[in-house]
Scaffold this active site. Sequence first.
Site, PDB file in Angstrom:
ATOM      1  N   ARG A  84      94.672  83.508 -12.402  1.00 36.55           N
ATOM      2  CA  ARG A  84      93.870  82.330 -12.024  1.00 36.55           C
ATOM      3  C   ARG A  84      93.490  81.795 -13.465  1.00 36.55           C
ATOM      4  O   ARG A  84      93.603  80.449 -13.291  1.00 36.55           O
ATOM      5  CB  ARG A  84      92.531  83.064 -11.829  1.00 36.55           C
ATOM      6  CG  ARG A  84      91.916  83.899 -12.808  1.00 36.55           C
ATOM      7  CD  ARG A  84      90.337  84.196 -12.483  1.00 36.55           C
ATOM      8  NE  ARG A  84      89.832  85.317 -13.434  1.00 36.55           N
ATOM      9  CZ  ARG A  84      88.657  85.621 -13.790  1.00 36.55           C
ATOM     10  NH1 ARG A  84      87.686  84.904 -12.803  1.00 36.55           N
ATOM     11  NH2 ARG A  84      88.282  86.347 -14.566  1.00 36.55           N
ATOM     12  N   SER A  99      84.679  81.216 -12.204  1.00 37.24           N
ATOM     13  CA  SER A  99      85.746  82.142 -11.671  1.00 37.24           C
ATOM     14  C   SER A  99      86.877  81.817 -11.186  1.00 37.24           C
ATOM     15  O   SER A  99      87.886  82.626 -11.569  1.00 37.24           O
ATOM     16  CB  SER A  99      84.914  83.242 -10.844  1.00 37.24           C
ATOM     17  OG  SER A  99      83.631  83.620 -11.368  1.00 37.24           O
ATOM     18  N   GLU A 156      81.770  77.535   2.415  1.00 36.60           N
ATOM     19  CA  GLU A 156      83.455  77.778   2.326  1.00 36.60           C
ATOM     20  C   GLU A 156      83.779  76.894   3.569  1.00 36.60           C
ATOM     21  O   GLU A 156      84.978  76.119   3.406  1.00 36.60           O
ATOM     22  CB  GLU A 156      84.005  79.088   2.266  1.00 36.60           C
ATOM     23  CG  GLU A 156      83.850  80.014   1.062  1.00 36.60           C
ATOM     24  CD  GLU A 156      82.468  80.373   0.707  1.00 36.60           C
ATOM     25  OE1 GLU A 156      81.582  80.284   1.711  1.00 36.60           O
ATOM     26  OE2 GLU A 156      81.985  80.988  -0.047  1.00 36.60           O
ATOM     27  N   PHE A 207      86.570  85.630   1.017  1.00 33.81           N
ATOM     28  CA  PHE A 207      85.684  84.576   1.516  1.00 33.81           C
ATOM     29  C   PHE A 207      86.366  83.660   2.341  1.00 33.81           C
ATOM     30  O   PHE A 207      85.661  82.744   2.987  1.00 33.81           O
ATOM     31  CB  PHE A 207      84.759  83.747   0.400  1.00 33.81           C
ATOM     32  CG  PHE A 207      83.887  84.568  -0.572  1.00 33.81           C
ATOM     33  CD1 PHE A 207      83.292  85.813   0.188  1.00 33.81           C
ATOM     34  CD2 PHE A 207      83.549  84.366  -1.641  1.00 33.81           C
ATOM     35  CE1 PHE A 207      82.324  86.487  -0.588  1.00 33.81           C
ATOM     36  CE2 PHE A 207      82.826  85.117  -2.360  1.00 33.81           C
ATOM     37  CZ  PHE A 207      82.192  86.491  -1.961  1.00 33.81           C
ATOM     38  N   HIS A 220      90.622  86.644  -7.158  1.00 35.51           N
ATOM     39  CA  HIS A 220      90.036  88.037  -6.904  1.00 35.51           C
ATOM     40  C   HIS A 220      90.814  88.558  -5.541  1.00 35.51           C
ATOM     41  O   HIS A 220      90.270  88.833  -4.830  1.00 35.51           O
ATOM     42  CB  HIS A 220      88.423  87.914  -6.746  1.00 35.51           C
ATOM     43  CG  HIS A 220      87.801  87.346  -7.889  1.00 35.51           C
ATOM     44  ND1 HIS A 220      88.179  86.258  -8.439  1.00 35.51           N
ATOM     45  CD2 HIS A 220      86.962  88.168  -8.763  1.00 35.51           C
ATOM     46  CE1 HIS A 220      87.227  85.861  -9.693  1.00 35.51           C
ATOM     47  NE2 HIS A 220      86.517  87.149  -9.797  1.00 35.51           N
ATOM     48  N   ASP A 263      83.449  95.058  -8.156  1.00 36.38           N
ATOM     49  CA  ASP A 263      82.746  94.454  -6.936  1.00 36.38           C
ATOM     50  C   ASP A 263      82.750  95.280  -5.728  1.00 36.38           C
ATOM     51  O   ASP A 263      81.978  95.021  -4.695  1.00 36.38           O
ATOM     52  CB  ASP A 263      83.296  92.984  -6.928  1.00 36.38           C
ATOM     53  CG  ASP A 263      82.648  92.060  -7.947  1.00 36.38           C
ATOM     54  OD1 ASP A 263      81.783  92.370  -8.657  1.00 36.38           O
ATOM     55  OD2 ASP A 263      83.251  90.636  -8.002  1.00 36.38           O
ATOM     56  N   ARG A 307      92.250  88.183 -10.469  1.00 36.95           N
ATOM     57  CA  ARG A 307      91.341  88.297 -11.548  1.00 36.95           C
ATOM     58  C   ARG A 307      91.603  88.977 -12.812  1.00 36.95           C
ATOM     59  O   ARG A 307      91.258  88.449 -13.936  1.00 36.95           O
ATOM     60  CB  ARG A 307      90.047  89.015 -10.842  1.00 36.95           C
ATOM     61  CG  ARG A 307      88.822  89.097 -11.924  1.00 36.95           C
ATOM     62  CD  ARG A 307      87.846  90.221 -11.309  1.00 36.95           C
ATOM     63  NE  ARG A 307      86.589  90.088 -12.385  1.00 36.95           N
ATOM     64  CZ  ARG A 307      85.638  90.985 -12.128  1.00 36.95           C
ATOM     65  NH1 ARG A 307      85.622  91.843 -10.931  1.00 36.95           N
ATOM     66  NH2 ARG A 307      84.484  90.880 -12.747  1.00 36.95           N
TER      67      ARG A 307
END
Length: 390
Positions: free
Chosen positions: A60, A87, A122, A147, A171, A179, A230
């Site tokens: 990322r 993020s 989203e 998501f 992620h 998480d 991530r």
Amino acid sequence: HMGKRGDAAHAAWRKLFAAYRRQYPDLAKQIDQMQRRDAPSGWDATLPAFSADAKGLATRDSSGQVLNAIAEHLPWLLGGAADLSPSTKTNLEFDFAGNFQTPEGDQAVSYRGRNFHFGLREHAMCAIGNGMSLSKLRPFVSSFLIFTDYCRAALRLSSMMELPLISIWTHDSISLGEDGPTHQPIEQLASFRAMPGMVVLRPADANEVMEAWKVIMHLKDRPVCLVLTRQAVPTLDRSIYANAAGVAQGAYVLADAPDGRPDVLLLATGSEVALCVTAYEQLKAEGIKARVVSMPSWELFESQPKEYHETVLPPAITARVAVEEASGFGWERYTGFDGAILALHSFGLSAPSKVVAEHFGFEPAHVVAAAKAQIAGSPSTKQVGIARTE
């Protein structure tokens, strides 16, 4: 009457644009390029260089660097995130990028900004991205991979409508860590690979990220899911391993047996490629000939000629191990029914990423053991996870 009215409106537009072209020839050229979905010359002039680094960086992060380098030279590349740009690393940070801001209280209004704050929605974000793409802008949207379940209908339409929407999902696996299972994607990769027209790219390191962006910039009628980590992953030494330009073919031989005749194939995408490279080196030290194949995009690989397929995955070599921190659904296409698939058939775990990887068996020793079992002709390990074989 509708035809005549439309013809008259189009003629008026052509006249107006001809006047615009005379007054602003450079800007008119940009509009022409947008209409053809062409990138301007020099769009890749300042792409970053990524040197070999065992510690590496998250894909990322490298993607954020490449995105900014491209956007600075491509005025119609713009977009944002569902309130997660810090993020997903998708904020455009060069001086003249700015934020697209609608009126709100005493806040200044700016419709020139290229950073969009879509909010926690989203589906709306991806639908807006589709609309922007229809107008021949080059939009990107981003969030966490998990998501995508909220915006699948809009992404499906981008594929159905042949829109080159760029969607950036970070992620990307159980290695995101604490998480936990609610945020750790399992089945999402397989579902996007099954979506007609969608291109999935899951690069292994910073240099594969750069090559993935080169692929993206040449797509004109297909949406793309760029899937990123991530956690930091090693930046591979390309003086030892193959050039990352092989990303354009979807899969390529990253590391091979000295004589080019391996006994076993190790197949992986994303962060698991480095795991296979470590296993390859261990096997090599033991005198076992292995080949590592990085497979960032099944769709691009499937579009290659049969001869290329067989060069990368020789049919005569049936000892194969596929490694991916996701559902193993679909890997049989490349491993065969007797190959080993080290993947997941359960949800994840809330723990530090190293603990999660150990718990589910994503370790070099496990890959080495699976490779040896394949060479020995032992029964295949279809999937691993909570009920992995020891």
